[in-house]
Scaffold this active site. Structure first.
Site, PDB file in Angstrom:
ATOM      1  N   HIS A  78      23.560  35.300  -0.423  1.00  0.00           N
ATOM      2  CA  HIS A  78      22.451  34.387  -0.161  1.00  0.00           C
ATOM      3  C   HIS A  78      21.474  34.363  -1.327  1.00  0.00           C
ATOM      4  CE1 HIS A  78      22.769  34.307   4.546  1.00  0.00           C
ATOM      5  NE2 HIS A  78      23.841  33.853   3.937  1.00  0.00           N
ATOM      6  N   ASP A  86      25.446  38.224   2.360  1.00  0.00           N
ATOM      7  CA  ASP A  86      24.003  37.981   2.418  1.00  0.00           C
ATOM      8  C   ASP A  86      23.434  38.349   1.047  1.00  0.00           C
ATOM      9  OD1 ASP A  86      21.217  37.781   3.348  1.00  0.00           O
ATOM     10  OD2 ASP A  86      22.066  37.850   5.351  1.00  0.00           O
TER      11      ASP A  86
END
Length: 486
Positions: A341, A307
């Protein structure tokens, strides 16, 4: 070529020339060295450079940790390396003895030591030998009783983080050893639920939504924290969480396979995170998420995560507004971002605001890096983001280079307008990207206050999305070798 998104766009964008021979950049190590002596070319650049004195002032203002020169070896309190021996009580005893003696180092020697939750006390430095591994259990019983914690920006009584401290002062986790969280397809990670990148069989009985949804409802209704406690709890704990602490150091260690976020200082001040390797590719494996914290330095760290690499946060919706504590006075420098991300991110739990944020001399590159610089928020979150300075950034390969998205998650479904003021990006180079921009403001609250100076996209497939932008201060902006204007 894929068509561009053009919802309420301030201008119609065309794709750049098709058939580009895109440069292949596989890792950060291929990027050229960064200069720390960029001289201002004009008055605007000189003004921008002057703002960076604030970053040095923030670093100088951070109060450092100091520990007594005495060691407490965990093996002296009954710890044993090897499989099948629970060292939780022995480590707890070593920490208690260290704190009672005025502080010092609690030392984990060479070997693999299995343990449950570790709670630090004031003046204690948990120090891992170069060949030490702290391997954390994955059964929930080792993280009881519940503690005061924050999960995705909402306070509750929940599972203890793997390494936790509450209202402590002068604490550290140091050394070159490994912190192993043991998150995997059969431990912790399935609680994420129906994750788009899951490689395990979905089990609705342990889906976090069973706890997450009622928690968020309770927070919006203003329920007392003591009542936010669930017998059926599928909210994975973060790895390291200093909560309401002062003078925190995390240095040298490698953190692997976290259940959830890796490093998460909450409502803390004077925090230094240095020379840490964050390697975890599970769901919500954010590398470092300072929340509502003040005077934070993140430097010389490696992020290879599932992430966001670094995400600055300040609480979710009404719970963030209740505490009304921004994340502020943060310096990020000399870090490497690989998978993730986003590289340097603000949001989405940003309801308490963010201010005085500096990021410099960072390198990002990976086929699995989704975004470089990212702000994600919406009109349910709200929050004022101001005085953000980003310079001397090298991005090798990324999907979307610069993102400011007011439509994240719930989108425009609330009455709390997100606001960005004084976002300055300078001396940023992108070698390869699918899209240069995703800038999506609201028609009633357009994006403004953005400066782009000396920003170069060497090879990109498309400009991307430019939607509801009130104005951008531009200087020396190029795409595919040609001058470009937003």
């Amino acid at each position: 070529m894929t068509d561009l998104i053009k919802r309420n766009s301030v201008k119609t964008l065309g794709l750049l020339s098709a058939g580009l021979s895109l440069l292949s950049v596989s890792g950060c190590q291929t990027l050229p060295a960064l200069s720390q002596d960029n001289m201002p070319a004009n008055a605007k650049d000189a003004e921008d450079l002057a703002q960076w004195q604030q970053a040095d002032n923030i670093i100088a203002a951070i109060k450092p940790t100091r520990f007594a020169a005495q060691d407490f070896l965990i093996t002296a309190y009954g710890a044993k390396a090897g499989q099948g021996f629970d060292n939780t009580s022995a480590i707890k005893a070593a920490i208690a003895a260290c704190a009672a003696a005025g502080g010092g180092r609690v030392v984990v020697p060479a070997g693999r030591f299995e343990t449950g939750a570790i709670h630090l006390k004031s003046n204690v430095n948990l120090h891992l030998h170069d060949d030490a591994v702290l391997s954390f259990y994955t059964d929930r019983e080792h993280y009881l009783p519940y503690v005061m914690t924050r999960w995705e920006g909402v306070e509750l009584m929940g599972y203890s983080p793997l390494i936790y401290a509450y209202q402590q002062e002068n604490i550290a986790v140091t050394g070159k050893g490994i912190l192993e969280g043991n998150g995997a397809v059969d431990a912790w990670w399935p609680w994420k639920g129906n994750w788009e990148r899951r490689n395990w069989e979905y089990d609705a009985s342990v889906d976090q939504v069973k706890t997450r949804t009622p928690l968020f409802v309770m927070a919006e209704q203003g329920a007392p924290i003591a009542e936010r406690s669930f017998s059926e709890n599928y909210l994975r704990p973060p790895f390291i969480q200093p909560y309401a602490c002062k003078r925190v150091l995390i240095e040298g260690v490698t953190i692997r396979n976290s259940p959830f976020w890796l490093i998460n200082p909450v409502l803390s001040e004077d925090v230094i995170i240095r020379n840490v390797n964050c390697v975890s590719h599970g769901p919500n494996s954010d590398g470092c998420n300072p929340e509502s914290s003040n005077r934070v330095l993140i430097e010389n760290c490696l992020f290879d995560t599932g992430d966001d690499c670094i995400a600055l946060k300040s609480g979710r919706n009404n719970d963030g507004r209740r505490l009304a504590t921004p994340v502020q006075n943060v310096v990020i420098q000399d870090c490497i971002m690989r998978s993730g991300h986003g590289g340097v991110v603000l949001g989405s739990e940003i309801s308490g605001g963010a201010r005085n944020i500096f990021a410099r001399r960072c390198r990002m590159s990976s086929p699995n890096l989704a975004r470089g610089i990212r702000i994600k928020t919406n009109s349910v979150r709200g929050g004022l983001i101001e005085n953000v300075y980003i310079r001397d950034i090298e991005i090798g390969e990324v999907r979307d280079a610069i993102v400011i998205n007011f439509y994240y998650e719930e989108g425009d479904a609330g009455n709390f307008m997100p606001e960005v003021r004084n976002l300055h990006i300078s001396n940023l180079t992108v070698q390869k990207a699918q899209r240069a921009f995703e800038l999506r403001g609201f028609e009633r609250a357009p994006i403004s206050g953005v400066t782009l100076h000396h920003v170069h996209f060497k090879q990109v497939a498309s400009v991307g999305v430019l939607e509801n932008i009130a104005g951008v201060d531009q200087l020396d902006l190029t795409l595919n070798g040609k001058p470009f204007s937003i």
